[in-house]
Design a protein around this motif. Structure first.
Motif, PDB file in Angstrom:
ATOM      1  N   ASN A  54       2.359 -44.799  12.490  1.00 54.48           N
ATOM      2  CA  ASN A  54       2.980 -43.865  11.558  1.00 54.48           C
ATOM      3  C   ASN A  54       1.966 -43.415  10.506  1.00 54.48           C
ATOM      4  O   ASN A  54       0.802 -43.840  10.516  1.00 54.48           O
ATOM      5  N   GLU A  55       2.417 -42.587   9.574  1.00 53.03           N
ATOM      6  CA  GLU A  55       1.493 -41.982   8.604  1.00 53.03           C
ATOM      7  C   GLU A  55       0.801 -43.027   7.734  1.00 53.03           C
ATOM      8  O   GLU A  55      -0.405 -42.945   7.486  1.00 53.03           O
ATOM      9  N   LYS A  56       1.563 -44.017   7.256  1.00 48.93           N
ATOM     10  CA  LYS A  56       0.967 -45.043   6.398  1.00 48.93           C
ATOM     11  C   LYS A  56      -0.046 -45.883   7.173  1.00 48.93           C
ATOM     12  O   LYS A  56      -1.143 -46.164   6.687  1.00 48.93           O
ATOM     13  N   GLN A  57       0.325 -46.286   8.389  1.00 47.22           N
ATOM     14  CA  GLN A  57      -0.596 -47.061   9.225  1.00 47.22           C
ATOM     15  C   GLN A  57      -1.862 -46.253   9.520  1.00 47.22           C
ATOM     16  O   GLN A  57      -2.971 -46.789   9.522  1.00 47.22           O
ATOM     17  N   MET A  58      -1.680 -44.959   9.768  1.00 46.70           N
ATOM     18  CA  MET A  58      -2.807 -44.082  10.054  1.00 46.70           C
ATOM     19  C   MET A  58      -3.760 -43.998   8.863  1.00 46.70           C
ATOM     20  O   MET A  58      -4.987 -44.069   9.017  1.00 46.70           O
ATOM     21  N   SER A  59      -3.207 -43.878   7.652  1.00 52.24           N
ATOM     22  CA  SER A  59      -4.052 -43.744   6.461  1.00 52.24           C
ATOM     23  C   SER A  59      -4.822 -45.032   6.185  1.00 52.24           C
ATOM     24  O   SER A  59      -5.994 -44.992   5.785  1.00 52.24           O
ATOM     25  N   VAL A  60      -4.191 -46.196   6.408  1.00 48.47           N
ATOM     26  CA  VAL A  60      -4.887 -47.466   6.197  1.00 48.47           C
ATOM     27  C   VAL A  60      -5.943 -47.674   7.286  1.00 48.47           C
ATOM     28  O   VAL A  60      -7.026 -48.195   7.013  1.00 48.47           O
ATOM     29  N   THR A  61      -5.650 -47.237   8.503  1.00 43.77           N
ATOM     30  CA  THR A  61      -6.657 -47.289   9.574  1.00 43.77           C
ATOM     31  C   THR A  61      -7.897 -46.504   9.167  1.00 43.77           C
ATOM     32  O   THR A  61      -9.028 -46.949   9.381  1.00 43.77           O
ATOM     33  N   LYS A  62      -7.691 -45.349   8.544  1.00 45.02           N
ATOM     34  CA  LYS A  62      -8.824 -44.548   8.092  1.00 45.02           C
ATOM     35  C   LYS A  62      -9.663 -45.308   7.072  1.00 45.02           C
ATOM     36  O   LYS A  62     -10.896 -45.279   7.122  1.00 45.02           O
ATOM     37  N   LEU A  63      -8.988 -46.013   6.149  1.00 42.12           N
ATOM     38  CA  LEU A  63      -9.721 -46.798   5.151  1.00 42.12           C
ATOM     39  C   LEU A  63     -10.539 -47.907   5.814  1.00 42.12           C
ATOM     40  O   LEU A  63     -11.643 -48.223   5.371  1.00 42.12           O
ATOM     41  N   LEU A  64     -10.000 -48.514   6.881  1.00 42.23           N
ATOM     42  CA  LEU A  64     -10.676 -49.624   7.545  1.00 42.23           C
ATOM     43  C   LEU A  64     -11.809 -49.168   8.463  1.00 42.23           C
ATOM     44  O   LEU A  64     -12.676 -49.953   8.818  1.00 42.23           O
ATOM     45  N   LEU A  65     -11.788 -47.900   8.842  1.00 40.29           N
ATOM     46  CA  LEU A  65     -12.801 -47.395   9.772  1.00 40.29           C
ATOM     47  C   LEU A  65     -14.131 -47.074   9.103  1.00 40.29           C
ATOM     48  O   LEU A  65     -15.166 -47.035   9.753  1.00 40.29           O
ATOM     49  N   GLY A  66     -14.124 -46.829   7.805  1.00 36.32           N
ATOM     50  CA  GLY A  66     -15.378 -46.489   7.143  1.00 36.32           C
ATOM     51  C   GLY A  66     -15.155 -45.973   5.737  1.00 36.32           C
ATOM     52  O   GLY A  66     -14.021 -45.744   5.310  1.00 36.32           O
ATOM     53  N   ASP A  67     -16.254 -45.790   5.006  1.00 33.06           N
ATOM     54  CA  ASP A  67     -16.177 -45.272   3.642  1.00 33.06           C
ATOM     55  C   ASP A  67     -15.546 -43.882   3.666  1.00 33.06           C
ATOM     56  O   ASP A  67     -15.868 -43.057   4.529  1.00 33.06           O
ATOM     57  N   THR A  68     -14.666 -43.638   2.717  1.00 29.43           N
ATOM     58  CA  THR A  68     -13.966 -42.360   2.738  1.00 29.43           C
ATOM     59  C   THR A  68     -13.579 -41.921   1.337  1.00 29.43           C
ATOM     60  O   THR A  68     -13.542 -42.722   0.402  1.00 29.43           O
ATOM     61  N   GLU A  69     -13.315 -40.642   1.203  1.00 32.17           N
ATOM     62  CA  GLU A  69     -12.777 -40.068  -0.021  1.00 32.17           C
ATOM     63  C   GLU A  69     -11.532 -39.265   0.348  1.00 32.17           C
ATOM     64  O   GLU A  69     -11.221 -39.094   1.509  1.00 32.17           O
ATOM     65  N   TYR A  70     -10.859 -38.776  -0.639  1.00 31.44           N
ATOM     66  CA  TYR A  70      -9.690 -37.926  -0.462  1.00 31.44           C
ATOM     67  C   TYR A  70      -8.484 -38.728   0.022  1.00 31.44           C
ATOM     68  O   TYR A  70      -8.581 -39.873   0.403  1.00 31.44           O
ATOM     69  N   GLY A  71      -7.350 -38.066  -0.016  1.00 29.26           N
ATOM     70  CA  GLY A  71      -6.114 -38.694   0.399  1.00 29.26           C
ATOM     71  C   GLY A  71      -5.367 -39.291  -0.781  1.00 29.26           C
ATOM     72  O   GLY A  71      -5.956 -39.641  -1.804  1.00 29.26           O
ATOM     73  N   THR A  72      -4.052 -39.394  -0.639  1.00 25.94           N
ATOM     74  CA  THR A  72      -3.192 -39.972  -1.663  1.00 25.94           C
ATOM     75  C   THR A  72      -2.410 -41.128  -1.057  1.00 25.94           C
ATOM     76  O   THR A  72      -1.896 -41.012   0.055  1.00 25.94           O
TER      77      THR A  72
END
Length: 200
Positions: A54-72
């Motif tokens: 889901n959207e929340k799981q997807m956003s946390v996956t992005k954080l775990l995949l590498g350094d990132t900016e943007y997003g709420t």
């Protein structure tokens, strides 16, 4: 590019699909009011679709995949209200334990955020500390549940196998697949909230 979807293109997908110690993923598209929307993330094992995130799981996956900016990122406080943080820049680091017979992976995530939805113009130190604590708890819980889900489904979208392979002599993919489900994977989350930028 600036949202919650982990970076993915045909080159990245092919690299994860053909590479050792990693599995690919793709965004799930849906049609809502004649608009094409990204509604989740599809996990793959080899060439087979396994399950959605889901959207929340997807956003946390992005954080775990590498350094990132943007997003709420939004979380529910103890009093029932919701607080949203803008991602000013997160960093993630993977550390492999020295016991190569049964390697332990420790994931350290640092999230630098700015409160974008708070009642009042300023917050006390206790209120700020509580927000940090709740976000750390939420990200740790969601991330840990995700890692357990990946292990249960025998998929490795984070590429942990590839990371361990780069640190291990005579790494064997088949052996890794057997060890992956029982592997000790820890997640440490630290949230930083600068006092500047807190606004109503």
């Amino acid at each position: 590019r600036n949202g919650l979807v982990p970076r993915q293109n045909l080159h990245d997908f092919e690299y994860s699909y053909l590479g050792q110690g990693m599995d690919p993923f793709l965004p799930i598209l849906s049609l809502q009011n004649n608009q094409v929307m990204i509604s989740g993330l599809a996990l793959f094992k080899d060439d087979k679709y396994v399950r959605p995130l889901n959207e929340k799981q997807m956003s946390v996956t992005k954080l775990l995949l590498g350094d990132t900016e943007y997003g709420t990122f939004e979380t529910k406080m103890d009093n029932g209200s919701y607080i949203a943080l803008k991602n000013l820049g997160s960093k993630v680091n993977y550390r492999i334990g020295k016991d190569l017979k049964s390697p332990r992976v420790t994931i350290s995530l640092t999230f630098n955020g700015e409160i974008i939805d708070a009642k009042g113009n300023s917050l006390t130190k206790d209120e700020l500390d509580n927000i940090k604590y709740v976000f750390e708890k939420d990200l740790t819980s969601t991330g840990t549940d995700l890692i357990q889900l990946f292990k249960k489904e025998r998929v490795d979208p984070l590429g942990l196998g590839d990371i361990v392979r780069s640190k291990t002599r005579h790494w064997n993919e088949e052996k890794w697949k057997q060890e992956y489900q029982a592997m000790n994977i820890g997640l440490n989350v630290k949230v930083n909230l600068p006092e500047m930028g807190i606004r109503k």
